[in-house]
Design a protein around this motif. Structure first.
Motif, PDB file in Angstrom:
ATOM      1  N   GLU A   1       0.831  -1.210   0.000  1.00 31.40           N
ATOM      2  CA  GLU A   1       0.000   0.000   0.000  1.00 31.40           C
ATOM      3  C   GLU A   1       0.858   1.249   0.000  1.00 31.40           C
ATOM      4  OE1 GLU A   1      -3.103   0.269   2.923  1.00 31.40           O
ATOM      5  OE2 GLU A   1      -3.618  -1.840   2.653  1.00 31.40           O
ATOM      6  N   ASP A   2       1.940   1.254   0.778  1.00 29.00           N
ATOM      7  CA  ASP A   2       2.835   2.409   0.805  1.00 29.00           C
ATOM      8  C   ASP A   2       3.474   2.643  -0.554  1.00 29.00           C
ATOM      9  OD1 ASP A   2       2.293   2.896   3.459  1.00 29.00           O
ATOM     10  OD2 ASP A   2       4.080   1.826   4.200  1.00 29.00           O
TER      11      ASP A   2
ATOM     12  N   TRP B   1       2.214   1.809  -3.407  1.00 30.44           N
ATOM     13  CA  TRP B   1       1.150   2.273  -4.302  1.00 30.44           C
ATOM     14  C   TRP B   1       0.899   3.761  -4.096  1.00 30.44           C
ATOM     15  CZ3 TRP B   1      -1.267   0.584  -8.449  1.00 30.44           C
ATOM     16  CH2 TRP B   1      -2.450   1.200  -8.838  1.00 30.44           C
ATOM     17  N   ARG B   2       0.898   4.198  -2.858  1.00 25.68           N
ATOM     18  CA  ARG B   2       0.655   5.623  -2.567  1.00 25.68           C
ATOM     19  C   ARG B   2       1.826   6.497  -2.991  1.00 25.68           C
ATOM     20  NH1 ARG B   2      -1.038   3.931   3.009  1.00 25.68           N
ATOM     21  NH2 ARG B   2      -3.183   3.320   2.733  1.00 25.68           N
ATOM     22  N   GLN B   3       3.048   5.968  -2.965  1.00 24.44           N
ATOM     23  CA  GLN B   3       4.228   6.779  -3.251  1.00 24.44           C
ATOM     24  C   GLN B   3       4.691   6.687  -4.692  1.00 24.44           C
ATOM     25  OE1 GLN B   3       7.080   5.427  -0.409  1.00 24.44           O
ATOM     26  NE2 GLN B   3       6.013   6.341   1.328  1.00 24.44           N
TER      27      GLN B   3
END
Length: 133
Positions: free
Chosen positions: A122-123, A125-127
């Motif tokens: 998830e990290d 994907w967000r970054q």
């Protein structure tokens, strides 16, 4: 939510008045769990040295029971010191009136807690860069 200027001034005034009170400072220091953990580690280190002395004394006078007792005392106090040190590093210790920093060790590739792989994904994907959306 940030504090307003008035709330910040009141907060700073309260901090100054508490910092100037020596009775309060000693009470906070006495209730600091890190202080107690550090003291337990130092006491355990002293007992380790005493156990080592008992082990050497038992070996010199050629009484194996005394040497074994010294080894057991040394081993038990070493275990107690390690346990106290681990507790002092625990992020769930709260210090009243002070600031604590959480010392988290970086986890290896094997994970650790159960959802760490999904959290990392998830990290990532967000970054990711804006152009790839």
């Amino acid at each position: 939510m940030p504090l307003s200027e008035h709330e910040q001034r009141l907060f700073e005034q309260i901090e100054r008045s508490l910092a100037e009170d020596p009775k309060f400072a000693s009470a906070v220091r006495a209730s600091d769990p890190r202080f107690h953990a550090r003291r337990r580690v130092l006491v355990a280190a002293g007992v380790v040295v005493a156990g080592l002395a008992l082990l050497i004394y038992g070996a010199v006078i050629k009484i194996p029971a005394v040497a074994v007792a010294g080894f057991v005392v040394m081993l038990a106090s070493l275990g107690y010191a390690v346990q106290s040190h681990r507790r002092s590093q625990s992020p769930d210790l709260h210090v009243v009136g002070g600031t604590t920093t959480s010392r988290r060790r970086p986890r290896g590739r094997s994970g650790g807690r159960r959802g760490s792989f999904l959290d990392r994904m998830e990290d990532r994907w967000r970054q990711r860069p804006e152009g790839h959306r």
